[in-house]
Structure formats: C-alpha cells, structure tokens
Design a protein around this motif. Structure first.
Motif, PDB file in Angstrom:
ATOM      1  N   ALA A 505       0.868  -1.353  -0.085  1.00  0.00           N
ATOM      2  CA  ALA A 505       0.086   0.112   0.219  1.00  0.00           C
ATOM      3  C   ALA A 505       0.780   1.186  -0.044  1.00  0.00           C
ATOM      4  O   ALA A 505       0.572   2.344  -0.338  1.00  0.00           O
ATOM      5  CB  ALA A 505      -1.035  -0.026   1.322  1.00  0.00           C
ATOM      6  N   THR A 506       2.323   1.140   0.614  1.00  0.00           N
ATOM      7  CA  THR A 506       2.765   2.285   0.456  1.00  0.00           C
ATOM      8  C   THR A 506       4.375   2.321  -0.255  1.00  0.00           C
ATOM      9  O   THR A 506       4.784   3.216  -0.457  1.00  0.00           O
ATOM     10  CB  THR A 506       3.176   2.715   2.002  1.00  0.00           C
ATOM     11  N   VAL A 507       4.475   0.923  -0.740  1.00  0.00           N
ATOM     12  CA  VAL A 507       6.030   0.812  -1.360  1.00  0.00           C
ATOM     13  C   VAL A 507       5.920   1.942  -2.397  1.00  0.00           C
ATOM     14  O   VAL A 507       5.031   2.152  -3.339  1.00  0.00           O
ATOM     15  CB  VAL A 507       6.164  -0.475  -1.767  1.00  0.00           C
ATOM     16  N   GLY A 508       6.955   2.589  -2.681  1.00  0.00           N
ATOM     17  CA  GLY A 508       7.291   3.681  -3.786  1.00  0.00           C
ATOM     18  C   GLY A 508       8.431   4.296  -3.551  1.00  0.00           C
ATOM     19  O   GLY A 508       9.073   4.555  -2.643  1.00  0.00           O
ATOM     20  N   GLU A 509       8.687   5.334  -4.674  1.00  0.00           N
ATOM     21  CA  GLU A 509       9.694   6.367  -4.558  1.00  0.00           C
ATOM     22  C   GLU A 509       9.356   7.541  -3.985  1.00  0.00           C
ATOM     23  O   GLU A 509       8.229   7.951  -3.497  1.00  0.00           O
ATOM     24  CB  GLU A 509      10.006   6.796  -6.120  1.00  0.00           C
ATOM     25  N   THR A 510      10.330   8.170  -3.470  1.00  0.00           N
ATOM     26  CA  THR A 510      10.429   9.403  -2.540  1.00  0.00           C
ATOM     27  C   THR A 510      10.905  10.675  -3.265  1.00  0.00           C
ATOM     28  O   THR A 510      11.054  11.795  -2.646  1.00  0.00           O
ATOM     29  CB  THR A 510      10.630   9.371  -1.035  1.00  0.00           C
ATOM     30  N   ASN A 511      11.597  10.332  -4.478  1.00  0.00           N
ATOM     31  CA  ASN A 511      12.423  11.404  -5.308  1.00  0.00           C
ATOM     32  C   ASN A 511      11.814  11.747  -6.426  1.00  0.00           C
ATOM     33  O   ASN A 511      10.801  11.286  -7.021  1.00  0.00           O
ATOM     34  CB  ASN A 511      13.940  10.949  -5.110  1.00  0.00           C
ATOM     35  N   SER A 512      12.600  12.411  -7.488  1.00  0.00           N
ATOM     36  CA  SER A 512      12.180  12.918  -8.638  1.00  0.00           C
ATOM     37  C   SER A 512      13.303  13.211  -9.316  1.00  0.00           C
ATOM     38  O   SER A 512      14.537  12.977  -9.033  1.00  0.00           O
ATOM     39  CB  SER A 512      11.524  14.315  -8.585  1.00  0.00           C
ATOM     40  N   PHE A 513      13.234  13.758 -10.620  1.00  0.00           N
ATOM     41  CA  PHE A 513      14.505  13.998 -11.603  1.00  0.00           C
ATOM     42  C   PHE A 513      15.074  15.385 -10.847  1.00  0.00           C
ATOM     43  O   PHE A 513      16.314  15.255 -10.970  1.00  0.00           O
ATOM     44  CB  PHE A 513      14.131  14.388 -12.881  1.00  0.00           C
ATOM     45  N   GLU A 514      14.351  16.287 -10.218  1.00  0.00           N
ATOM     46  CA  GLU A 514      14.814  17.458  -9.849  1.00  0.00           C
ATOM     47  C   GLU A 514      15.484  17.402  -8.397  1.00  0.00           C
ATOM     48  O   GLU A 514      16.416  17.995  -8.156  1.00  0.00           O
ATOM     49  CB  GLU A 514      13.769  18.436  -9.653  1.00  0.00           C
ATOM     50  N   LYS A 515      14.924  16.272  -7.537  1.00  0.00           N
ATOM     51  CA  LYS A 515      15.347  16.198  -6.304  1.00  0.00           C
ATOM     52  C   LYS A 515      15.585  14.574  -6.283  1.00  0.00           C
ATOM     53  O   LYS A 515      14.799  13.922  -5.438  1.00  0.00           O
ATOM     54  CB  LYS A 515      14.470  16.761  -5.269  1.00  0.00           C
ATOM     55  N   PRO A 516      16.671  13.953  -6.587  1.00  0.00           N
ATOM     56  CA  PRO A 516      16.557  12.446  -6.735  1.00  0.00           C
ATOM     57  C   PRO A 516      17.188  11.931  -5.308  1.00  0.00           C
ATOM     58  O   PRO A 516      16.962  10.729  -5.137  1.00  0.00           O
ATOM     59  CB  PRO A 516      17.500  12.321  -7.705  1.00  0.00           C
ATOM     60  N   LYS A 517      17.834  12.704  -4.585  1.00  0.00           N
ATOM     61  CA  LYS A 517      18.420  12.127  -3.415  1.00  0.00           C
ATOM     62  C   LYS A 517      17.639  11.753  -2.325  1.00  0.00           C
ATOM     63  O   LYS A 517      17.677  12.499  -1.281  1.00  0.00           O
ATOM     64  CB  LYS A 517      19.952  12.900  -3.095  1.00  0.00           C
ATOM     65  N   SER A 518      17.117  10.609  -2.369  1.00  0.00           N
ATOM     66  CA  SER A 518      16.090  10.281  -1.216  1.00  0.00           C
ATOM     67  C   SER A 518      15.811   8.779  -1.309  1.00  0.00           C
ATOM     68  O   SER A 518      15.763   8.431  -2.353  1.00  0.00           O
ATOM     69  CB  SER A 518      14.886  11.269  -0.910  1.00  0.00           C
ATOM     70  N   TYR A 519      15.747   7.958  -0.221  1.00  0.00           N
ATOM     71  CA  TYR A 519      15.507   6.723  -0.302  1.00  0.00           C
ATOM     72  C   TYR A 519      14.274   6.303  -0.408  1.00  0.00           C
ATOM     73  O   TYR A 519      13.272   7.034  -0.299  1.00  0.00           O
ATOM     74  CB  TYR A 519      16.075   5.907   1.012  1.00  0.00           C
ATOM     75  N   ALA A 520      14.026   4.849  -0.985  1.00  0.00           N
ATOM     76  CA  ALA A 520      12.630   4.425  -1.163  1.00  0.00           C
ATOM     77  C   ALA A 520      11.975   4.332   0.301  1.00  0.00           C
ATOM     78  O   ALA A 520      12.249   4.229   1.460  1.00  0.00           O
ATOM     79  CB  ALA A 520      12.798   2.866  -1.775  1.00  0.00           C
ATOM     80  N   LYS A 521      10.569   4.236  -0.101  1.00  0.00           N
ATOM     81  CA  LYS A 521       9.800   4.042   1.282  1.00  0.00           C
ATOM     82  C   LYS A 521       8.961   2.583   1.177  1.00  0.00           C
ATOM     83  O   LYS A 521       8.901   2.189  -0.059  1.00  0.00           O
ATOM     84  CB  LYS A 521       8.663   5.290   1.327  1.00  0.00           C
ATOM     85  N   GLY A 522       8.373   2.337   2.165  1.00  0.00           N
ATOM     86  CA  GLY A 522       7.542   0.915   2.104  1.00  0.00           C
ATOM     87  C   GLY A 522       8.302  -0.402   2.033  1.00  0.00           C
ATOM     88  O   GLY A 522       7.491  -1.480   2.135  1.00  0.00           O
ATOM     89  N   VAL A 523       9.536  -0.329   2.177  1.00  0.00           N
ATOM     90  CA  VAL A 523      10.527  -1.663   2.304  1.00  0.00           C
ATOM     91  C   VAL A 523      10.956  -1.740   3.739  1.00  0.00           C
ATOM     92  O   VAL A 523      11.805  -1.057   4.232  1.00  0.00           O
ATOM     93  CB  VAL A 523      11.577  -1.657   1.323  1.00  0.00           C
TER      94      VAL A 523
END
Length: 568
Positions: A505-523
């Motif tokens: 229900a929550t696994v996914g990305e927390t970043n973007s092309f503009e702000k890429p430096k953040s870790y995954a969520k939901g794992v």
C-alpha cells in the motif's frame, strides 16, 4: 514366515514409514530457525498468485515455506499485511567501484535489491598492464588490482551489504591488449583477448558484456569470437546495443547474430527507443526479438522504468573526437577549430537529437567546480543563463572547460513506449544505476534510489501496467533465469535466503528528477544470505553480501564466506 505374518509386517512397516513422513514437517519445525518471517503474503517470484504463510530461514538458506505456527526462531519478523518476496536482482549496474567506497549500498538494499550485476563498457578486470587509478565515487578508491579474483578479495575484505556478480567487458579486454587503438585486432592480439576472456570466466565472470556506439560494433567478428569463448564456459552475452535510436535495427540484428553464431543466451540492456521522431516505433524492435525467440534463440532484455537515461555527455560527441581515450578527447576540445568541426558534425547533431536535444539534455554532474552551479539544469537553460544564443556552443564550450567529464540525464523517451516494453514477458527490470548514498555528487538519476519501488508503486499499484506477482517475477526469477542462477530468485526450500518484505500500500519512490537524493519508502525488511540488513526501514550496518562466481570458476576468493558459496 507365514503369509499372514508377512502381510502384518508389511502393514506395520508401511504404517511406520507413513508416520515418519507425517512427522517430518513437525520434526523440521522443532529445530529452531534463525529467522521466521511470519504471517505475510508470500509472492514466490515465479509469478504464482500470493499465498498466506511463513518463511523459515536457517544457516543462510530458506529451510521451510508454509505454516510454521509452532516453530521457534531466534528472530521473528511480523509480516502481517506485507508482501514477502525474493530479494530483487538488478541485471545492469555500475556499482563496481561505489561498493568499495561505501559497502552499505544503501540506495540499493533500501529498495529490496540483494544482488547487483556489474560490467558494461568496462569491467573490474582484467587490468593487466593498466595504470593504477584512483576513482572518487563516494570516496577515493584505488584500483590497483589486476584480476577478478583480486577484486573479489577486495570486496570480501571490505564487506558488502548485497551480493555481486560480474561480467567481463569486451572493451576492457581490448583496452588491455590494444589500448585505445582504432583498428582491427591482429591475429595475435585477438588470441590474447580470447585468452583473457577465458581467464576471466575461470575467475568467476558470468559472461561477456559489450557496449558500442551507434550502429553496432566497429569490429563485429572480434565480438563474435570472444562470445564463443564465453559460450564454451557456459556463459552468456549481454550488451548495450548502440544508439537505441535511428540505427537500432542494425544494432539489434547484431545482437541476434551473436545468439545465432555463438550459441549462447543473449541479454539486451535497457530496451527502448530514443528521440521524439522515433516514438511509437518500439514495437518493431519488440517484434524482432519475438521473431528471434520463435526461431529458438534465447534473447531477452531489461528496462528501467523512466523516460530519461543517464551517462556522460561525451556519448553524443563524434567518435573521431573521442578516439584515443578520455585524455586525447580532453586535449582535442581545447582546440577552437575542433570545437567548430564538432558543432557541424552530422553525428553530433543526430546523436544530440537522440539524447533529447538542448531542451532534454541535463547536466547531472560537472567536471569542474566552476560549473557545478549548472547541475540539474537543461542545456537550453544553461545557455540562457550564460547569455549564449546557440546551446550547441554552450555544450561544446562546457565540455572543453571541464575536460569532457560532464555527465547527466537525457529526457528522450516516450511513456507509452516504456509501458509497451514493460509488458513483454521476457523483459526484466534493471536500473543501469549504482549503489550510492545521499552524499552522492551532483544530481544523479533517480533510478539509483528507486527503480524497483517505482515499478511496485507507480506501475503496479497506481497504473496497473503489471500485476504485483508479475512485477516481482521480473525482478527475481526472470533475472535468475537469464543469469542461470540455480538457487536465487524464488522463495523455495534450499534457496539462498535473500528476502524482501514490503508494504504494497505504501511502497514507492520519494524522489524525482529534480530532487533525486532520497531513499525508497515501504520496504520494511531486507535479508541478504539470511542476515537482516534492513530492519523496520533502517540499515543495520550488516554486510553479509558476497561475490557469486559462475560455475566456470576455477579459483575462488580466499575467505571462508566465499568458500562456502555454492557454485551456481
């Protein structure tokens, strides 16, 4: 013995045997496990629908899958409401040096990756006769080894949080034998190249990997000859096939030729089509691979789930300007006449369009301190900021200022094409990224941190492009099948205990092309060889990973950990 007594004896024996078999699961459960992952939805990696159950782990292996309600363990992980899946296998990475700089490999393991596959235009070995290099990828790493065995020993001495496999690069072998010479190999040179490939296979490389320019390899017969050596050791052939743009038909034909002539499995890196003018045509290349498979050729591919790619800006500069290697390229860029010639070059303009043109080419990492202010900007924006009318001038001038060392992202692909490729059953998920941390230099591609979770969150949960079970298959058993790994990629008894537990229900990305430096969520949890590396979303600092050598390996790293590894 009477007939009645014989029958009675047989009946009692059968009953006793039945009792032994009936008791076997309970006897297995009676012995404590190291870890039990309890109460999750098990997605086994083979594409089967999820089932409710538990996974018991002992001595780095999966010891039981099913109902383990009465079993005991040193550690019990509550997976209620979570998916329990095999660890993800990334078929295309550049983590070879970065895992020596930072063995925690956080961008990878935090999204569930438990195995990275190394090698493309270069590989960690062979390095016979090459100068020692110091590379700064999250920290200074001195490349002073020569063989794969030396590199694997270095990895083991440092420790690493995930497993590693490496291919041997044809370009690396050519550089050892011929430097940057732009000519066909002599018979003696080709013989030495073949011997280096053979040695690399015996040191544990899994196959031959190539990367070549637009249109395919300049010396195709050399590649076929080296692929045949890899085939003789049971290896595969993996390739970045070329431009992936206007000349992709010829590039793909060559990859299929290798499968046909060298008689080995062929795997294609990041299948896609570049350049807006080519959008909507990727189906033609899918059909080419389907036709090859229909002829009995084992051809597969991978992709990353993004519409932008990432590498050095030098890739869209003419080949003649880059001949002789990076130092020669940097020297040529100092010459104003050469810069003018580059701007007028047909290949430069064609390949720049394949890379997204000036509105799509982004500076991700500058080669000098003075140009770091442009990191994250598109070339059209940089030209405007510098007051320059022609972005081509800006591009070539910046490369001259930074010695040809600029890298970045290129927005050049169609979302519809990405989805079409993703739906093909023989296409795996792979990042083309590196194991890095939040201190990575410049503006890296978000795929380094989020490839697998983007598929699970965006393409599975939100867009319904894939089912959850098929997405997991594309990250686990399919990569294992492509590699020929016999004991990873599925949750099965006896397999290595590489396991990921995530919240669908929550696994996914927390970043973007503009702000890429953040870790995954939901794992929530990741286990590598049975050891918990991610615990409730946090890295434990554990480094239980190891090099995994091919079945052809005749020499193995000296540590007890490697010696215990089963040859796959």
């Amino acid at each position: 013995m009477s007939w009645k007594k014989s029958m009675l004896f047989a009946t009692l024996a059968c009953a006793a045997l039945a009792a032994v078999y009936a008791a076997a699961p309970y006897a297995q459960q009676a012995a404590p496990f190291d870890v039990i992952v309890r109460g999750g939805h098990i997605v086994d990696g083979a594409g089967n629908p999820w089932v409710a159950g538990d996974v018991g782990i002992r001595n780095g292996r999966i010891a039981a899958v099913g109902s383990l309600a009465n079993a005991q363990a040193a550690r019990v992980i509550d997976a209620a409401g979570r998916i329990v899946a095999p660890g993800f296998i990334d078929l295309h990475t550049h983590s070879d040096v970065s895992v020596l700089a930072d063995p925690l490999a956080e961008s990878k393991v935090r999204q569930g990756v438990t195995l990275d596959v190394l090698g493309e235009s270069t590989s960690v070995a062979p390095r016979d006769g090459l100068k020692e290099e110091t590379t700064n990828e999250g920290g200074a790493v001195r490349q002073d080894w020569t063989t794969f065995t030396d590199y694997f020993k270095r990895v083991e001495s440092r420790g690493v949080s995930m497993n590693l496999i490496s291919h041997v690069s044809a370009e690396q072998v050519r550089r050892v034998v011929m430097g940057y010479a732009a000519r066909p190999a002599t018979a003696a040179e080709l013989d030495r190249m073949k011997k280096l490939v053979a040695r690399s296979m015996e040191e544990g490389a899994w196959g031959l990997v190539t990367r070549y320019e637009s249109g395919g390899p300049e010396y195709p017969d050399e590649i076929v000859a080296l692929a045949k050596v890899a085939a003789s050791y049971g290896g595969n052939y993996t390739s970045h096939i070329g431009s992936e743009g206007f000349e992709q038909v010829g590039e793909l034909r060559f990859a299929i030729r290798v499968a046909d002539e060298a008689k080995l499995p062929v795997h294609i890196f990041h299948l896609k089509i570049r350049a807006r003018d080519n959008w909507g045509t990727v189906g033609k290349y899918v059909q080419m691979i389907e036709q090859a498979r229909a002829r009995g050729l084992d051809v597969t591919a991978n992709q990353y789930p993004y519409t932008a790619m990432n590498h050095g800006w030098s890739a869209f500069f003419p080949v003649w300007a880059r001949e002789g290697g990076p130092a020669k390229f940097a020297e040529r860029l100092k010459d104003p006449a050469v810069r003018e010639r580059i701007k007028k070059d047909k290949d430069f303009n064609t390949w720049a369009r394949e890379h997204g043109w000036w509105e799509g080419i982004v500076m991700g990492r500058a080669g000098s301190e003075r140009n770091r202010k442009y990191e994250g900007m598109r070339l059209s924006e940089i030209a405007k900021a510098r007051g320059e009318a022609d972005p081509a001038d800006t591009c070539v001038t910046l490369m001259a200022e930074d010695g040809g060392r600029i890298s970045g992202m290129f927005h050049t692909m169609s979302e519809d094409d990405v989805r079409l490729v993703m739906r093909q059953p023989w296409v795996a998920i792979a990042s083309d990224g590196s194991a890095i941390n939040l201190d990575a230099a410049g503006v890296p591609h978000p795929r380094n941190y989020s490839t697998n979770v983007r598929v699970l969150g965006y393409y599975v949960r939100e867009q319904h492009v894939l089912s959850l079970e098929d997405a997991v298959r594309k990250m686990t058993s399919l990569p294992a099948q492509i590699l020929g790994l016999r004991d990873r990629g599925q949750l099965r008894e006896g397999f290595a205990a590489d396991v990921v537990v995530f919240d669908p229900a929550t696994v996914g990305e927390t970043n973007s092309f503009e702000k890429p430096k953040s870790y995954a969520k939901g794992v929530d949890y990741v286990l590598v060889n049975g050891v918990v590396v991610i615990d409730k979303g946090r890295h434990t600092g554990a480094k239980p990973g190891r090099p995994i050598l091919s079945a052809a390996a005749k020499s193995r790293p000296g540590s007890s950990t490697a010696a215990a590894e089963i040859k796959n």
